[in-house]
Design a protein around this motif. Structure first.
Motif, PDB file in Angstrom:
ATOM      1  N   THR A 169       1.291  -0.994   0.035  1.00  0.00           N
ATOM      2  CA  THR A 169       0.338   0.489  -0.315  1.00  0.00           C
ATOM      3  C   THR A 169       0.990   0.694   0.300  1.00  0.00           C
ATOM      4  OG1 THR A 169      -0.175   0.083   2.156  1.00  0.00           O
ATOM      5  CG2 THR A 169      -1.320  -1.102   1.260  1.00  0.00           C
ATOM      6  N   SER A 227      -0.249  11.105  -0.909  1.00  0.00           N
ATOM      7  CA  SER A 227      -0.902  10.890   0.753  1.00  0.00           C
ATOM      8  C   SER A 227      -0.892  12.110   0.885  1.00  0.00           C
ATOM      9  CB  SER A 227       0.243  10.004   1.235  1.00  0.00           C
ATOM     10  OG  SER A 227       0.139   9.707   2.768  1.00  0.00           O
ATOM     11  N   LEU A 235      -0.340   6.425  -2.899  1.00  0.00           N
ATOM     12  CA  LEU A 235      -1.391   5.185  -2.338  1.00  0.00           C
ATOM     13  C   LEU A 235      -2.165   4.631  -3.682  1.00  0.00           C
ATOM     14  CD1 LEU A 235      -2.681   7.255   1.088  1.00  0.00           C
ATOM     15  CD2 LEU A 235      -1.023   5.779   0.690  1.00  0.00           C
ATOM     16  N   GLY A 237      -5.274   2.702  -5.421  1.00  0.00           N
ATOM     17  CA  GLY A 237      -6.542   2.746  -5.138  1.00  0.00           C
ATOM     18  C   GLY A 237      -7.412   1.819  -6.663  1.00  0.00           C
ATOM     19  N   LEU A 255      -9.295   3.996  -1.981  1.00  0.00           N
ATOM     20  CA  LEU A 255      -8.236   3.065  -1.822  1.00  0.00           C
ATOM     21  C   LEU A 255      -8.179   1.480  -0.775  1.00  0.00           C
ATOM     22  CD1 LEU A 255      -6.653   6.770   0.267  1.00  0.00           C
ATOM     23  CD2 LEU A 255      -6.393   5.678  -2.432  1.00  0.00           C
TER      24      LEU A 255
END
Length: 376
Positions: A169, A227, A235, A237, A255
Motif C-alpha cells: 500500500t 498521501s 496510495l 486505489g 483506496l
C-alpha cells in the motif's frame, strides 16, 4: 288577445336580457395531492439534474429520521412501505428496498394546503429507515465508462522517473535503471527509489508521474493519489466515479484500505499496465467483496440516503457503533462517532453501514431462494 300579446312581448324581452342569458363558466377545483400522485406516475429525477440542491442525496428518493432512529430501525414494530409503480424507468432509477426498509416519494412530503396533522403523523411514522436506491449514476456514456479505452499503452523507457510500488500500500518516486525481459515474455523494471532502496516490479506496479488524459480513465482503473500525510508516499486505489454534475465534476477513488476520497484530475496518476482483473492486486477482504459488488452493479450502485443529523450504526473494529451524520457530499458522508468523537468519511453504499449490510444479506437470501425454486 291584448293580454296574450302583452305577455308574449314580455317573454321575448326577458330572453333578450343579457343578465338572464346563460354563459359558460369554468370552475377550478383544487384536487388533493394524493389524487394527483395517483393520476400521474412519479418521474425520477435524473442524476445530472441542475435543479437539485447542494444538500441533496442525489435522488428523488429521500427520507426523514424518526423519533427512535437512534437504534437500528430493523426492530420497529410497524412499518409503512410505499411503492413506485413506474416499471418503465425501473432500470434507469430502480428502487431496491427489502421489506424491512421503507421507501417514500419526496412528492408526498411536499407542502400542501390539504395536509393535516393526521397525514403528517402518518408520514413521520413511515420515514424511519433509509431508502436504498440503485439508480443510474449519469446519463452520458463518458460519465459511466467502465471498460478500458482502446488506446495505446503508455511507453515505459529507461531512465524514466515513475511512481513504483515499494510495499503493498505504499508507492514512491523512483527511476527506471534497467529493463529486464524474461524468457516467457514478461517484462520487469528495476527501480531505484529517491529515498534509497530498489525494487524489481512489473508494469502494473508502475505509474507515470504525469497527469493522465480524461479519455484514458474509466471506472475500475488502477490509479494512485498522493498521501495527505506524506508527500513522498502515494496510495493505490480503484477509480470508482468519473466527473459528472452528480459529483460536482470530481473523481471518486476507493483506496485499497476502503477509504473513499474525491479528487480532481491533477491529483490522479494512472498505472501504466492495467491488469485484466482490476481487483487482482487486492487481498481477500471485505473491501474486495465490496468492490466486486460495486463494479458488477455499476453504473447502478446501491446507495443509502441519510440526512445530516441522523443517527446510524457503522462497523468499526468489528463492532457496530453509533454515529451521527455531519455532512453529506454526493456519494460520501462524514460521520462522527458518539463514543470517541472521531470523524470518518464513508461511502453511502459501504458494507460498513448496518442498513446496507442487512439489505445485501436479504437480497442474497432472496436470490438463493429464487434459484432453489427454479431448480425444483
Amino acid at each position: 288577445m291584448i293580454i296574450f300579446r302583452t305577455r308574449k312581448k314580455v317573454q321575448m324581452d326577458d330572453l333578450n336580457d343579457e343578465n338572464l342569458q346563460k354563459k359558460p363558466v369554468v370552475v377550478l377545483t383544487r384536487l388533493p395531492e394524493f389524487t394527483l400522485n395517483a393520476l400521474q406516475p412519479p418521474t425520477p429525477q435524473q442524476f445530472d439534474s441542475e435543479a437539485e440542491s447542494r444538500g441533496s442525496s442525489d435522488s428523488d428518493m429521500l427520507w426523514e429520521p424518526g423519533d427512535d432512529s437512534g437504534d437500528s430501525d430493523f426492530g420497529a414494530k410497524k412499518k409503512t412501505q410505499l411503492k413506485h409503480n413506474n416499471s418503465k424507468h425501473k432500470k434507469a432509477n430502480e428502487v431496491t428496498v427489502p421489506s424491512p426498509l421503507v421507501s417514500i416519494n419526496n412528492n408526498s412530503t411536499s407542502n400542501s394546503s390539504v395536509c393535516n396533522n393526521d397525514s403528517n403523523t402518518t408520514i413521520k411514522a413511515a420515514l424511519v429507515s433509509p431508502v436504498i436506491v440503485s439508480a443510474a449514476f449519469a446519463s452520458h456514456s463518458n460519465e459511466t465508462r467502465n471498460v478500458r479505452p482502446d488506446l495505446p499503452e503508455a511507453e515505459i523507457t529507461l531512465d524514466m522517473v515513475v511512481l513504483a510500488r515499494r510495499r503493498v500500500t505504499r508507492w514512491q518516486r523512483g527511476k527506471i535503471v534497467e529493463i529486464i525481459k524474461k524468457d516467457d515474455g514478461r517484462v520487469k523494471y528495476k527501480i531505484i527509489f529517491d529515498e534509497k532502496g530498489k525494487s524489481l516490479v512489473s508494469g502494473h506496479h508502475i505509474a507515470k508521474e504525469t497527469t493522465p488524459k480524461l479519455d484514458q480513465l474509466y471506472v475500475g482503473a488502477r490509479v494512485l493519489i498522493q498521501s495527505p500525510e506524506d508527500e513522498q508516499c502515494f496510495l493505490p486505489g480503484l477509480l470508482s466515479e468519473l466527473p459528472s454534475r452528480k459529483n460536482r465534476l470530481r473523481f471518486l477513488v476507493f483506496l485499497d484500505d476502503h477509504t473513499p476520497v474525491y479528487v480532481s484530475l491533477p491529483s490522479l496518476y494512472l498505472v501504466c499496465r492495467q491488469m485484466d482483473d482490476p481487483l487482482g492486486d487486492l487481498a481477500e477482504s471485505p473491501h474486495k467483496c465490496f468492490m466486486t459488488q460495486y463494479l458488477r452493479s455499476w453504473p447502478y450502485p446501491h446507495l443509502t440516503h441519510y440526512k445530516e443529523g441522523q443517527i446510524l450504526k457503522i462497523e468499526l473494529n468489528g463492532v457496530y457503533q453509533k454515529c451521527q451524520v455531519e455532512l453529506v457530499d454526493c456519494s460520501l458522508m462524514k460521520v462522527v462517532f458518539e463514543e470517541n468523537g472521531e470523524t470518518d468519511w464513508i461511502h453511502r453504499g459501504s458494507l460498513r453501514l448496518e442498513h446496507m449490510s442487512k439489505f445485501l444479506e436479504l437480497k442474497q437470501n432472496r436470490g438463493s431462494k429464487a434459484d432453489d425454486s427454479d431448480s425444483k
